[in-house]
Design an enzyme around this catalytic site. Structure first.
Site, mmCIF file in Angstrom:
data_model
loop_
_atom_site.group_PDB
_atom_site.id
_atom_site.type_symbol
_atom_site.label_atom_id
_atom_site.label_comp_id
_atom_site.label_asym_id
_atom_site.label_seq_id
_atom_site.Cartn_x
_atom_site.Cartn_y
_atom_site.Cartn_z
ATOM 1 N N ASP A 1 -37.223 54.238 51.822
ATOM 2 C CA ASP A 1 -36.780 54.367 50.437
ATOM 3 C C ASP A 1 -35.737 53.349 50.025
ATOM 4 O OD1 ASP A 1 -38.325 56.547 49.391
ATOM 5 O OD2 ASP A 1 -37.220 57.885 50.720
ATOM 6 N N ASP B 1 -45.517 57.401 47.381
ATOM 7 C CA ASP B 1 -44.229 56.969 46.842
ATOM 8 C C ASP B 1 -43.831 55.582 47.345
ATOM 9 O OD1 ASP B 1 -44.634 59.730 47.518
ATOM 10 O OD2 ASP B 1 -42.614 60.222 46.874
#
Length: 420
Positions: free
Chosen positions: A115, A180
């Site tokens: 991330d 994602d």
């Protein structure tokens, strides 16, 4: 008779003009959105609790929930502040954004997460773009190096999670990759442009191509999680973690895909990514379960026949009404504005108008908070992970981020800019 036909033709032309372009300028919408952001964020910055922690959402007891710098959402708060500064040019917002950006510095060496795009590009990326400060650049390059360390040439993907036991405690993951992760590739493309090192670019291309192959279904819906064998590259499982069922379409996952493949086209100009982005967007916009205001249910297939939840689904609590996910809408609106800039006029208007519709819905009293409410976040009614019974019908800092980004993109398009 000819006069009647001429009048009918004129009426048809007028109706077509109104149906192909929704509003005149949108300046007031953007202005009011950023005015609201300034009111709410001024309150947020005054809260003692956030002097050392990052605001994320509302806790189950109704209080503000914060997180530390290693949380995947940590970079959004600084990103929110940078976007307010971008609009207002007010030095006080730059000062606040700078303060919250530099607190994330240690994440440049964090190799334990995929991330880093969210954490560092939304914070340091905006900081460098808006200030040109070279110290931000150096930290971003190190962040790209750390992200690249998670790439496996056998799976051809960047690993998403280090955890090996799935959310249900039953499936053993070997090499999980989530949709994602498409959002973190932008950092890699940026790193190649800044350094001339093509390795970042090649990793991004490889990951995107594997995602096209293994996450996208024939109808252009998407799987959330693909579990690979890290030694052979074989796909072992296709599942959900935050959606309704393994074969359903989690709304925010679809939004990440639309946005991610739009980025892919921007960075490569490869038409296969543009075609895919359009098809992913069409699945979202044309879905029979999409409400009239275009703010999706948390999952497109929740409670539908043929979609069996893979977890303890409390129907009485969560199915009436089914929660919306405003964060998925905000992400999609921002992506559609950019997507519209790469297409011929007719198709461009289709996506731009949809983006405006979503933005208008988010800017209504239903979704946009007023001061002293919503724990001073902008956007209401988002869902983090319903299967985990976490963050249901609450504000989320990334919903705010993509809402503000969407407002800025709308303004730039209205100002005649072709670059968002």
């Amino acid at each position: 008779m000819m006069k009647i036909l001429k009048k009918l033709l004129l009426c048809s032309i007028v109706l077509m003009a109104f149906s192909s372009f929704i509003d005149n300028s949108g300046d007031l919408l953007v202005k009011e959105g950023f005015n609201r952001a300034q009111l709410l964020y001024t309150k947020m910055l005054s809260i003692e609790k956030i002097h050392t922690a990052f605001p994320r959402t509302t806790a189950p007891d109704g209080t503000l929930k914060t997180t530390d710098l290693k949380d995947w959402t940590a970079g959004f708060w600084a990103g929110d502040l940078w976007q307010v500064y971008e609009y207002t040019k007010d030095p006080k917002w730059k000062e606040a954004a700078t303060k919250w950006t530099v607190t994330l510095k240690d994440n440049q060496f964090n190799k334990g997460t995929h991330d880093l795009g969210f954490m560092m590009f939304c914070s340091y990326g905006n900081a460098y773009r808006l200030t040109g400060d070279k110290s931000y650049r150096d930290i971003l390059i190190q962040s790209a190096k750390s992200l690249s360390s998670r790439y496996n040439p056998i799976t051809k993907c960047i690993e998403s999670w280090d955890q090996r036991l799935s959310w249900d405690g039953k499936t053993l993951w070997k090499y999980p990759v989530i949709i994602d992760n498409m959002m973190n590739l932008e950092l890699l493309f940026w790193a190649t442009k800044e350094t001339g090192d093509s390795s970042y670019y090649k990793i991004a291309i490889s990951h995107a191509n594997a995602t096209m192959k293994n996450h996208v279904r024939p109808d252009f819906s998407t799987y959330h999680v693909v579990n690979y064998d890290e030694k052979t590259g074989e796909v072992l499982d296709r599942q959900t973690c935050q959606g309704f069922a393994d074969n359903s379409t989690w709304a925010r996952g679809q939004a990440w895909a639309i946005y991610g493949f739009t980025i892919m086209y921007r960075e490569t100009m490869d038409k296969k990514y543009l075609d895919l982005a359009q098809n992913l967007a069409d699945f979202f916009l044309n879905n029979k379960s999409l409400p009239k205001d275009k703010i999706p249910l948390w999952d497109f297939n929740v409670n539908q026949e043929g979609y069996k939840p893979q977890w303890d689904y409390n129907r009485e609590k969560y199915s009436s009404p089914i929660p919306r996910d405003a964060s998925a809408a905000a992400i999609t609106s921002s992506a559609l504005f950019e997507l519209s800039t790469y297409l011929p006029k007719e198709k461009s208007l289709k996506y731009k108008n949809s983006a405006i519709e979503i933005l208008r819905s988010l800017s209504s009293s239903v979704y946009l908070a007023i001061p002293d409410t919503n724990n001073n976040f902008l956007i209401k009614h988002s869902v983090g992970s319903l299967p985990h019974k976490a963050e249901i019908d609450v504000p989320l800092n990334y919903a705010d981020y993509y809402y503000l980004e969407s407002l800025l993109r709308y303004k730039k398009l209205n100002d005649g800019s072709s670059k968002l």
